[in-house]
Design a protein around this motif. Structure first.
Motif, short mmCIF file in Angstrom:
data_model
loop_
_atom_site.label_atom_id
_atom_site.label_comp_id
_atom_site.label_asym_id
_atom_site.label_seq_id
_atom_site.Cartn_x
_atom_site.Cartn_y
_atom_site.Cartn_z
N GLN A 195 9.96 8.94 -0.72
CA GLN A 195 9.58 7.53 -0.57
C GLN A 195 9.41 7.15 0.89
O GLN A 195 8.50 6.40 1.25
CB GLN A 195 10.65 6.64 -1.22
CG GLN A 195 10.32 5.16 -1.20
CD GLN A 195 9.05 4.83 -1.98
OE1 GLN A 195 8.83 5.34 -3.08
NE2 GLN A 195 8.19 3.98 -1.40
N TYR A 234 6.14 8.57 2.13
CA TYR A 234 5.04 7.72 1.65
C TYR A 234 4.93 6.46 2.50
O TYR A 234 3.83 6.06 2.91
CB TYR A 234 5.28 7.36 0.18
CG TYR A 234 4.35 6.29 -0.34
CD1 TYR A 234 2.99 6.54 -0.50
CD2 TYR A 234 4.85 5.03 -0.66
CE1 TYR A 234 2.14 5.55 -0.97
CE2 TYR A 234 4.00 4.04 -1.14
CZ TYR A 234 2.65 4.31 -1.29
OH TYR A 234 1.82 3.32 -1.75
N SER A 287 -4.58 4.65 0.96
CA SER A 287 -3.25 4.37 0.41
C SER A 287 -3.05 5.06 -0.94
O SER A 287 -2.01 5.67 -1.19
CB SER A 287 -3.06 2.86 0.26
OG SER A 287 -1.82 2.57 -0.34
N GLN A 314 -0.31 8.02 -1.84
CA GLN A 314 0.63 7.87 -2.94
C GLN A 314 0.51 9.04 -3.92
O GLN A 314 1.52 9.59 -4.37
CB GLN A 314 0.39 6.55 -3.66
CG GLN A 314 1.38 6.29 -4.79
CD GLN A 314 1.11 4.96 -5.46
OE1 GLN A 314 0.03 4.40 -5.35
NE2 GLN A 314 2.11 4.45 -6.17
N GLU A 341 3.46 11.77 -4.76
CA GLU A 341 3.89 11.77 -6.15
C GLU A 341 3.73 13.17 -6.74
O GLU A 341 4.63 13.68 -7.44
CB GLU A 341 3.08 10.76 -6.95
CG GLU A 341 3.53 10.63 -8.39
CD GLU A 341 2.76 9.57 -9.15
OE1 GLU A 341 2.92 9.49 -10.39
OE2 GLU A 341 1.99 8.82 -8.51
#
Length: 438
Positions: free
Chosen positions: A146, A149, A412, A416, A420
Motif C-alpha cells: 500500500q 502504491y 494511476s 494500482q 495489486e
C-alpha cells in the motif's frame, strides 16, 4: 521531539539494540523481521509455547514416585499410650519423623495418554505461533505494498503539477503577447491549484500508510521511517488452479496443522477419560521413628534408633460407582472430538475460500493490468496529440486538461493494477509455501 521519544523509549525499558535505524529505507524483509521480534501478538503466542513446554515437562516426570518427609510433635494430657505401648496417666509428648513414597503401577493408561496429550498441546502451540507469524507476514506485506502504491500516486501527482506549471507559464507568456485570454490563464491556474491539492492528499496518504505499517511493527517512533522501492517485474507468473493450491496448502499451513493436532489431542483426552473405568494399583513404602518423653529410660537418639520402622505395600482401587461422573466425562470427551472435527472442517473451508479469493484477485489483477497498459498507451498517444494541437492553437485549454486528466487516471490505474497483481500473486504462492517477499 525525537529526543523526547527516545527518552520515553529508554524509560520504558527499550534497549539500544531495540531502537530502529532509519538511516536507510527498510526492505520488506527488514520490516517482517522487526515485526517477528516486536509484535505483541507473536510475543503472546511465544509465551503460550513456553507454557506448553512447562506443561510437557511436568507430564513427562509424572512417571516418577512422589516422595515426602514429615515431622510431628504431639502433646498428650491425661491417660494415654506411652513409649512401651502401655497406658499411663500423666502428661507426655511424642516427636515423630517419617519418610514416605508412592508410585502408580497401573492407572488405565492415564499417565501415558497425558504425556502424549502434553506433546500434542505443545505441537499445537507451535503451529499457532507460526500461524501468528504468517498473519503478521501477510499484514506487513499488504501494508508495504500500500505504501508503494501511495508512493507511485504521489509521483503521478508531482508529474501532474509539473505539466500544469509548464502550461501556466506558457499561457502567461502568450497572454503577455496577446495570444491568450485572462480567462484561459485563470482556468489553468485553477487547474494547477487543484493538482496541488491532489499532491497534498497524496502526501497525506503516504504518511498515513507509513504510520499504519509503523504501528503494525510496534515502532516507538516512526519519524524518518521509510521503505525501499523494489524493482517490480510484471512477468506473468503461473499460479495454477485453486484446487491444486489448496491441496498443497493443506499439508503446510499452520492453521490447518494446529486444528489437526488438536483433533488428535481430543482423542487422547477421550482415552484419559476412559482410563477412569480401570482399577488403579499403587505401590507405597517408607519408614519412620518416634521419641516419647514418657519413656525416659532410653535417650532421645537411642529411641529414634529403637523405634525406627519400615513399611511397603500395594493399594488396589477398583471403581464401582462414581455417580455417573466417569460416564459423563467420556460423553464430554466424545462431544469434544466431534466439535474439533467441525473446527478442522471450518478451518479447511476458510483456507479454501481464502485461496479462491486470492487466486481470483490475482487473475483479475493480471487482466486489469493488461487492460490498464493498453489504456495508458492510448492515453499517452492522445495526450501527445492534444498537447501538440494545443501548442499550435488547434485545441482549447479545456480539451488539453481533459486529455491530461485521462492520462493521469490511466497512470494511476496502471500503478494500482501493478501492485495489486504483485501482492496477489505473491500471496497465492505463499499459500503453497513460498516466501512472501519481493
Amino acid at each position: 521531539m525525537k529526543a523526547l521519544l527516545l527518552v520515553l523509549a529508554l524509560a520504558a525499558g527499550v534497549g539500544e539494540e531495540d531502537m530502529p535505524d532509519f538511516s536507510r529505507p527498510w526492505t520488506l524483509r527488514q520490516c517482517t523481521e522487526w515485526a517477528m521480534d516486536h509484535n505483541l501478538t507473536v510475543a503472546r503466542q511465544e509465551n503460550n509455547v513456553a507454557g506448553r513446554e512447562i506443561e510437557q515437562n511436568t507430564s513427562h516426570w509424572s512417571w516418577l514416585p512422589s516422595v515426602s518427609a514429615q515431622a510431628s510433635e504431639n502433646f498428650n494430657f491425661g491417660r494415654g499410650i506411652g513409649g512401651d505401648n502401655t497406658y499411663e496417666r500423666g502428661n507426655s509428648s511424642t516427636t515423630g519423623f517419617s519418610v514416605g513414597a508412592n508410585m502408580s503401577l497401573f492407572d488405565g493408561g492415564a499417565i501415558y495418554n497425558q504425556i502424549r496429550l502434553s506433546n500434542l498441546n505443545l505441537e499445537a502451540a507451535v503451529a499457532d505461533l507460526e500461524k501468528a507469524r504468517d498473519d503478521i507476514r501477510v499484514s506487513v506485506a499488504k501494508a508495504y505494498v500500500q505504501i508503494l502504491y501511495n508512493y507511485e500516486i504521489r509521483d503521478v501527482a508531482r508529474q501532474q503539477i509539473a505539466i500544469d506549471s509548464m502550461q501556466v507559464a506558457r499561457l502567461e507568456q502568450m497572454f503577455a503577447s496577446g495570444r491568450s485570454s485572462a480567462a484561459e490563464v485563470s482556468q489553468q491556474k485553477a487547474t494547477l491549484a487543484q493538482s496541488q491539492v491532489t499532491l497534498v492528499q497524496a502526501e497525506n496518504n503516504v504518511r498515513s500508510s507509513l504510520l499504519e505499517l509503523a504501528q503494525l511493527l510496534e515502532l516507538v517512533s516512526w519519524e524518518g521511517f521509510s521503505i525501499e522501492r523494489p524493482s517490480v517485474s510484471m512477468e506473468e507468473i503461473a499460479i495454477g488452479h485453486p484446487d491444486d493450491i489448496y491441496a498443497d496448502a493443506l499439508g503446510i499451513r499452520p492453521a490447518i496443522r494446529a486444528e489437526q493436532i488438536r483433533l488428535e489431542g481430543t482423542k487422547r483426552s477421550l482415552a484419559i477419560a476412559k482410563s477412569a473405568y480401570y482399577p488403579t494399583l499403587t505401590l507405597s513404602g517408607g519408614g519412620g521413628t518416634n521419641y516419647y518423653t514418657s519413656f525416659d529410660a532410653i535417650s532421645f537418639w537411642d529411641q529414634l534408633q529403637v523405634n525406627f520402622s519400615q513399611y511397603v505395600g500395594l493399594s488396589l482401587s477398583i471403581p464401582i460407582f462414581s455417580k455417573f461422573s466417569i460416564r459423563n466425562r467420556v460423553r464430554t470427551a466424545n462431544l469434544n472430538i466431534h466439535t474439533q472435527e467441525l473446527a478442522l472442517r471450518q478451518a479447511e473451508n476458510s483456507l479454501y475460500k481464502e485461496i479462491q479469493q486470492a487466486w481470483n484477485s490475482a487473475v483479475n489483477a493480471r487482466a486489469k493490468w493488461d487492460a490498464s497498459q493498453q489504456a495508458l498507451s492510448a492515453a499517452e498517444d492522445s495526450f501527445t496529440l492534444t498537447q501538440a494541437k494545443y501548442e499550435n492553437g488547434k485545441a482549447t485549454v479545456t480539451e488539453f486538461n481533459e486529455s491530461r486528466n485521462r492520462l493521469m487516471k490511466s497512470r494511476s490505474d496502471a500503478v494500482q493494477a501493478t501492485y495489486e497483481y504483485l501482492f496477489q500473486t505473491r500471496l497465492v504462492n505463499f499459500y503453497r509455501g513460498s516466501s512472501l517477499d519481493f
